[in-house]
Scaffold this motif. Sequence first.
Motif, PDB file in Angstrom:
ATOM      1  N   GLU A   1       0.809  -1.225   0.000  1.00 33.67           N
ATOM      2  CA  GLU A   1       0.000   0.000   0.000  1.00 33.67           C
ATOM      3  C   GLU A   1       0.840   1.271   0.000  1.00 33.67           C
ATOM      4  OE1 GLU A   1      -3.189  -0.042   2.867  1.00 33.67           O
ATOM      5  OE2 GLU A   1      -3.449  -2.215   2.667  1.00 33.67           O
TER       6      GLU A   1
ATOM      7  N   GLN B   1      -0.616   3.481  -2.895  1.00 37.85           N
ATOM      8  CA  GLN B   1      -1.917   4.012  -2.500  1.00 37.85           C
ATOM      9  C   GLN B   1      -1.769   5.153  -1.496  1.00 37.85           C
ATOM     10  OE1 GLN B   1      -0.929   0.836  -2.783  1.00 37.85           O
ATOM     11  NE2 GLN B   1      -2.637  -0.611  -2.649  1.00 37.85           N
ATOM     12  N   GLN B   2      -0.847   4.996  -0.552  1.00 42.04           N
ATOM     13  CA  GLN B   2      -0.645   6.032   0.463  1.00 42.04           C
ATOM     14  C   GLN B   2      -0.073   7.309  -0.140  1.00 42.04           C
ATOM     15  OE1 GLN B   2       1.818   4.186   3.455  1.00 42.04           O
ATOM     16  NE2 GLN B   2       0.259   2.680   4.010  1.00 42.04           N
TER      17      GLN B   2
ATOM     18  N   SER C   1      -8.242   1.583   1.390  1.00 44.29           N
ATOM     19  CA  SER C   1      -6.813   1.875   1.280  1.00 44.29           C
ATOM     20  C   SER C   1      -6.047   0.844   0.466  1.00 44.29           C
ATOM     21  CB  SER C   1      -6.199   1.974   2.686  1.00 44.29           C
ATOM     22  OG  SER C   1      -6.290   0.721   3.361  1.00 44.29           O
ATOM     23  N   LYS C   2      -6.645  -0.317   0.211  1.00 46.36           N
ATOM     24  CA  LYS C   2      -5.932  -1.384  -0.488  1.00 46.36           C
ATOM     25  C   LYS C   2      -5.957  -1.220  -2.005  1.00 46.36           C
ATOM     26  CE  LYS C   2      -6.574  -4.910   3.098  1.00 46.36           C
ATOM     27  NZ  LYS C   2      -5.133  -4.908   3.457  1.00 46.36           N
TER      28      LYS C   2
END
Length: 604
Positions: free
Chosen positions: A392, A395-396, A442-443
């Motif tokens: 992740e 994504q972050q 969040s994934k």
Amino acid sequence: MSTNNKTLFSEFSPVSKEQWIEKVNVDLKGADFDKKLVWKNLSKIDIQPFYNTEDKLKYITNTGQNSQALINYRNIIVESAESANKLALKAVKEGITGLLFTIYKNVLVDKLLSGINLNEVAVSFILQNNDSSFASDFFDFAEQNLNDTKNLKGYFDLQLISNYVTKGRVEDSQFDALCNVVKLGKSYPNFKTITISGANYLDAGANQVQEVAYTLNSLVYVIEQCLDRDIHIETIFNNLHIQLAVGSEYFVEIGKFRAFNSALTALGKEYGVPVKHMLTAKTSVWSKSITDAHTNLLRATTETMSAILGNVDGVLIDAYDKEFNNPSDFSSRIAGNIATILKEESYFGKVSNPVDGSYYIEDVSTKIAEKALELFKAIEAQGGFYKAFEAEIIQQQIAEIRQEKIKLISQRRLPMVGVNKYPNLMETVSLEILSSGAEGNSKVLTPRRASLEIEAIRKVTEQIVDDTKKRPVVELTSFGNLTMRKARAAFSYDFIGVSGFKVLAEQSYNDVEKAAKSSALSDSDVVIICSSDDDYDASALRFVQVFRSLNTDKVLLLAGHPVNLLDTLTASGLDGCIHMKSDVIQTISGVQKKVQKNIKSLEV
């Protein structure tokens, strides 16, 4: 003109950049040059207010060529071969030069492409089920209907990367199907069988540097999978189709596409092969709105301009109402006309590389390429695309930029016409099509509109209207200095209009107490005081005291930010201020809560 063959304006000595900056600093009267005039783009690129010959540094190369045969795609959802074929023939008749079929189930190729000249029209396919049998049938059909194998243009998209980043799933069988399709298309040099889409990055809120870097990271991942299945590296690069989204930052988006072409060429050199890719631009979801939706036509136009000037091979322009409606014949036709007009009437496809040599664009292109390379290497150093996404990390990083963008939109520092600036107060928007806000996971990455949070506050208003059969009313009450009260009334109209409330025309008064009494006793739900700072010093407290003595329920706001008076005014009953630094979402949400509370108390 001079008769001595002198250059025009040769009697004037050249002005250096240092001299220009000295003059600007004098005009700034001590203000900081960087803070006032240097634009800090969300890709963390500092963009100067002016450029000249002194900025001609060593720029990137291999930025691509302006396409003289730009492919103008229309996306057709295939529900049946017959209905899709009918839509395709209609599109070609309207001037569309590329057909993109989204296929969910097996259809007969000969029925789907009946009457379509593959020698002239590019045909592409999104295969949702990764079924290579359709590809086999297609190439058999192409062989029978082509004058030359070089005439076949288009691509297959098995959505390997798109499905992975949005759904979090990727399987070995998908890569097996991809490699099978690559082998089937080996005889058609201009038809690409490996599609890497980076559009989801931008549509999830990423900046341009992230979109370029992560697209290259995902390409390396696909390359490794193909090499493991004995697909030659040169075959991979020869069959490569890249799709990027195109956003509304006009010049930066031009630089993005040029930077990507350069970075991809550099990547090919690392593998020791030339790159013969196709680059397609898709108008972004992120930049679109469902309020004042016709503004999407303007956004799509500037986005397409950026893409063409950035040297793409094709464009896919979504209909302006795609985000809330099944595109109509009209909206589809208008979307297709955008690229045609730009190419044929604005000469965008008839001038070779028109932005080459522009110091501004060259500088932006170079900076994006450099920063994208840094980010690309950082992801590879952490194990590459797949490991970074599973952890992740990607994504972050995107979430950080997305939240920064949303904050700027809510503060109206990142303007969106019809959303947070210049709302259309004559427009009615159905409660059903408005978003309740963004739902996060969040994934994975979720393509979304930038306006979702503002849509959510508009939805609250429409729910109030639906429940009460009355739209909340805002009254602009002004007095004092004519110039400032007009300016602040105009600002208030624009600011509070985002809510979807009914905003009445400014009502001016010569007497403060009369203004307070009249607005307190009117049928409005919200009152905004509009005047100058000097008038506030003299009369704002009296206005609030008289107003609250007659009405304790209405929302009372003040346009401006008189810091020295705020505590006293708040204690006397002022609900808040609206000004240039106010947060639209927080402010209007607070107003709506009090309006709803008042309505419920009246019902009781």
